[in-house]
Design a protein around this motif. Structure first.
Motif, PDB file in Angstrom:
ATOM      1  N   TRP A   1       0.853  -1.183   0.000  1.00 33.42           N
ATOM      2  CA  TRP A   1       0.000   0.000   0.000  1.00 33.42           C
ATOM      3  C   TRP A   1       0.889   1.233   0.000  1.00 33.42           C
ATOM      4  N   GLY A   2       0.457   2.284  -0.667  1.00 32.83           N
ATOM      5  CA  GLY A   2       1.141   3.559  -0.591  1.00 32.83           C
ATOM      6  C   GLY A   2       2.631   3.488  -0.845  1.00 32.83           C
ATOM      7  N   ASP A   3       3.434   3.804   0.181  1.00 35.55           N
ATOM      8  CA  ASP A   3       4.892   3.844   0.054  1.00 35.55           C
ATOM      9  C   ASP A   3       5.564   2.603   0.621  1.00 35.55           C
ATOM     10  N   ASP A   4       4.830   1.527   0.801  1.00 36.27           N
ATOM     11  CA  ASP A   4       5.419   0.299   1.333  1.00 36.27           C
ATOM     12  C   ASP A   4       6.623  -0.140   0.503  1.00 36.27           C
ATOM     13  N   ILE A   5       7.650  -0.611   1.171  1.00 34.42           N
ATOM     14  CA  ILE A   5       8.815  -1.196   0.503  1.00 34.42           C
ATOM     15  C   ILE A   5       8.689  -2.708   0.555  1.00 34.42           C
ATOM     16  N   LEU A   6       8.688  -3.327  -0.612  1.00 32.35           N
ATOM     17  CA  LEU A   6       8.591  -4.793  -0.713  1.00 32.35           C
ATOM     18  C   LEU A   6       9.983  -5.395  -0.727  1.00 32.35           C
ATOM     19  N   THR A   7      10.214  -6.361   0.126  1.00 36.05           N
ATOM     20  CA  THR A   7      11.489  -7.073   0.191  1.00 36.05           C
ATOM     21  C   THR A   7      11.274  -8.536  -0.179  1.00 36.05           C
ATOM     22  N   VAL A   8      12.110  -9.044  -1.084  1.00 36.87           N
ATOM     23  CA  VAL A   8      12.049 -10.445  -1.494  1.00 36.87           C
ATOM     24  C   VAL A   8      13.314 -11.148  -0.989  1.00 36.87           C
ATOM     25  N   LEU A   9      13.131 -12.217  -0.233  1.00 33.98           N
ATOM     26  CA  LEU A   9      14.252 -12.937   0.364  1.00 33.98           C
ATOM     27  C   LEU A   9      14.215 -14.407  -0.023  1.00 33.98           C
ATOM     28  N   MET A  10      15.399 -15.017  -0.054  1.00 31.12           N
ATOM     29  CA  MET A  10      15.517 -16.448  -0.279  1.00 31.12           C
ATOM     30  C   MET A  10      15.681 -17.163   1.064  1.00 31.12           C
ATOM     31  N   GLY A  11      14.941 -18.233   1.270  1.00 29.81           N
ATOM     32  CA  GLY A  11      15.052 -18.997   2.499  1.00 29.81           C
ATOM     33  C   GLY A  11      16.421 -19.614   2.706  1.00 29.81           C
ATOM     34  N   THR A  12      17.236 -19.631   1.668  1.00 32.04           N
ATOM     35  CA  THR A  12      18.575 -20.198   1.751  1.00 32.04           C
ATOM     36  C   THR A  12      19.560 -19.273   2.470  1.00 32.04           C
TER      37      THR A  12
ATOM     38  N   VAL B   1       9.080 -14.407   1.046  1.00 29.99           N
ATOM     39  CA  VAL B   1      10.198 -15.328   1.251  1.00 29.99           C
ATOM     40  C   VAL B   1       9.983 -16.535   0.348  1.00 29.99           C
ATOM     41  N   MET B   2      10.971 -16.799  -0.506  1.00 32.97           N
ATOM     42  CA  MET B   2      10.900 -17.899  -1.457  1.00 32.97           C
ATOM     43  C   MET B   2      11.914 -18.983  -1.090  1.00 32.97           C
ATOM     44  N   LYS B   3      11.847 -20.099  -1.813  1.00 35.11           N
ATOM     45  CA  LYS B   3      12.743 -21.236  -1.586  1.00 35.11           C
ATOM     46  C   LYS B   3      12.705 -21.658  -0.121  1.00 35.11           C
ATOM     47  N   ILE B   4      11.514 -22.044   0.310  1.00 38.81           N
ATOM     48  CA  ILE B   4      11.306 -22.407   1.709  1.00 38.81           C
ATOM     49  C   ILE B   4      11.814 -23.828   1.976  1.00 38.81           C
ATOM     50  N   GLY B   5      11.033 -24.825   1.559  1.00 42.47           N
ATOM     51  CA  GLY B   5      11.443 -26.217   1.690  1.00 42.47           C
ATOM     52  C   GLY B   5      12.064 -26.548   3.029  1.00 42.47           C
ATOM     53  N   ARG B   6      13.275 -27.111   2.999  1.00 42.16           N
ATOM     54  CA  ARG B   6      13.950 -27.544   4.219  1.00 42.16           C
ATOM     55  C   ARG B   6      14.451 -26.376   5.067  1.00 42.16           C
ATOM     56  N   ASN B   7      14.281 -25.144   4.574  1.00 46.05           N
ATOM     57  CA  ASN B   7      14.692 -23.966   5.328  1.00 46.05           C
ATOM     58  C   ASN B   7      13.595 -23.426   6.239  1.00 46.05           C
ATOM     59  N   ILE B   8      12.470 -24.121   6.330  1.00 42.16           N
ATOM     60  CA  ILE B   8      11.297 -23.595   7.008  1.00 42.16           C
ATOM     61  C   ILE B   8      11.548 -23.253   8.466  1.00 42.16           C
ATOM     62  N   ASP B   9      12.275 -24.095   9.196  1.00 40.66           N
ATOM     63  CA  ASP B   9      12.499 -23.811  10.622  1.00 40.66           C
ATOM     64  C   ASP B   9      13.328 -22.545  10.803  1.00 40.66           C
ATOM     65  N   LYS B  10      14.352 -22.370   9.982  1.00 41.72           N
ATOM     66  CA  LYS B  10      15.180 -21.159  10.042  1.00 41.72           C
ATOM     67  C   LYS B  10      14.364 -19.918   9.703  1.00 41.72           C
ATOM     68  N   VAL B  11      13.499 -20.034   8.699  1.00 37.00           N
ATOM     69  CA  VAL B  11      12.665 -18.895   8.301  1.00 37.00           C
ATOM     70  C   VAL B  11      11.686 -18.541   9.416  1.00 37.00           C
ATOM     71  N   ARG B  12      11.105 -19.544  10.040  1.00 38.34           N
ATOM     72  CA  ARG B  12      10.200 -19.301  11.166  1.00 38.34           C
ATOM     73  C   ARG B  12      10.919 -18.517  12.278  1.00 38.34           C
ATOM     74  N   GLN B  13      12.108 -18.979  12.626  1.00 35.63           N
ATOM     75  CA  GLN B  13      12.872 -18.337  13.692  1.00 35.63           C
ATOM     76  C   GLN B  13      13.180 -16.889  13.346  1.00 35.63           C
ATOM     77  N   ALA B  14      13.539 -16.641  12.089  1.00 33.37           N
ATOM     78  CA  ALA B  14      13.854 -15.283  11.658  1.00 33.37           C
ATOM     79  C   ALA B  14      12.613 -14.391  11.710  1.00 33.37           C
ATOM     80  N   LEU B  15      11.481 -14.911  11.285  1.00 26.22           N
ATOM     81  CA  LEU B  15      10.238 -14.141  11.323  1.00 26.22           C
ATOM     82  C   LEU B  15       9.856 -13.792  12.757  1.00 26.22           C
ATOM     83  N   LYS B  16      10.025 -14.735  13.667  1.00 27.28           N
ATOM     84  CA  LYS B  16       9.719 -14.472  15.069  1.00 27.28           C
ATOM     85  C   LYS B  16      10.656 -13.410  15.630  1.00 27.28           C
TER      86      LYS B  16
END
Length: 246
Positions: free
Chosen positions: A155-166, A184-199
């Motif tokens: 929305w508006g001036d939002d900055i979109l960031t695209v990250l790789m789960g790797t 966040v793309m390329k999740i697969g086996r990186n899911i636990d790491k991505v979860r931790q980063a999001l938290k």
């Protein structure tokens, strides 16, 4: 190639996020009229791009599968990983040049958009100076994913960031904290790491998990409701921006 032979053209054709109805008119025409079809795949698998194009290819088309020598068997940080893939892409380029030198056009099937984290880019940079090479853009997988959530990504001036789960957890966390909207793309086996980063970035509760966006087996759910779930490689996490609006 003899002086009288006009060189063939390599077409990197984006197939979009998965739904064949979302192909561009040009992509549909090129695939249906193709005499030579090339596509990447893992050894022993049909290949995601080839699967997406099923039902579109002419019966008399000659298929040229290009099988990765390595996918997840070697860590990305291992020097052998880049060495093996570089040699692989060089060999693939030679195969395509054999066809174009004989005056044949080749359609290379590409998941999503060819210029968005796609394998075709590595062929393009090796071919473009010597072989007529054209790219057909497409709807990206992430566009299909955020549309599936039923809410705008920015929305508006939002900055979109695209990250790789790797990426490593520290980099993921830092970039997530700076983002208004997030993919966040390329999740697969990186899911636990991505979860931790999001938290750690304070964005976990706002995250959505979309699997197989726009395909018949698409699933959409809050990431917090998918605890313990093993996600496929073709899954995307979305955090919507909440920026300025009238």
């Amino acid at each position: 190639m003899s002086p009288a032979t006009k060189p063939g053209t390599v077409y990197g054709v984006g197939l979009g996020p998965g739904d064949p109805d979302l192909l561009s008119v040009r992509a549909d025409r090129l695939v249906r009229d193709a005499k030579h079809i090339a596509f990447f795949r893992k050894a022993g698998r049909p290949g995601q791009a080839r699967t997406l194009a099923h039902g579109l290819l002419p019966e008399n088309a000659t298929e040229h599968p290009m099988e990765y020598p390595v996918t997840t068997e070697i860590p990305l940080s291992d020097p052998r990983y880049n060495e093996m893939l570089s040699s692989f892409y060089t060999d693939c380029t030679k195969r395509l040049r054999t066809l174009t030198d004989a005056g044949e056009d080749v359609v290379v099937l590409c998941e999503g958009d060819p210029f968005f984290y796609g394998s075709f880019m590595h062929l393009y940079t090796r071919l473009r100076d010597d072989v007529p090479t054209h790219v057909v853009p497409a709807i990206t997988g992430m566009s299909g994913a955020w549309t599936a959530t039923g809410a705008p990504i920015t929305w508006g001036d939002d900055i979109l960031t695209v990250l790789m789960g790797t990426l490593d957890k520290e980099t993921l966390t830092a970039r997530m904290q700076d983002a208004d909207a997030l993919v966040v793309m390329k999740i697969g086996r990186n899911i636990d790491k991505v979860r931790q980063a999001l938290k750690a970035a304070g964005k976990y509760e706002a995250a959505w998990l979309v699997e197989y966006a726009t395909m018949p087996n698409q699933t959409v759910q809050k990431l917090s409701e998918a605890e313990g779930k093993v996600t496929p490689y073709f899954s995307i996490i979305v955090v919507h921006g909440q920026g300025r609006r009238p």
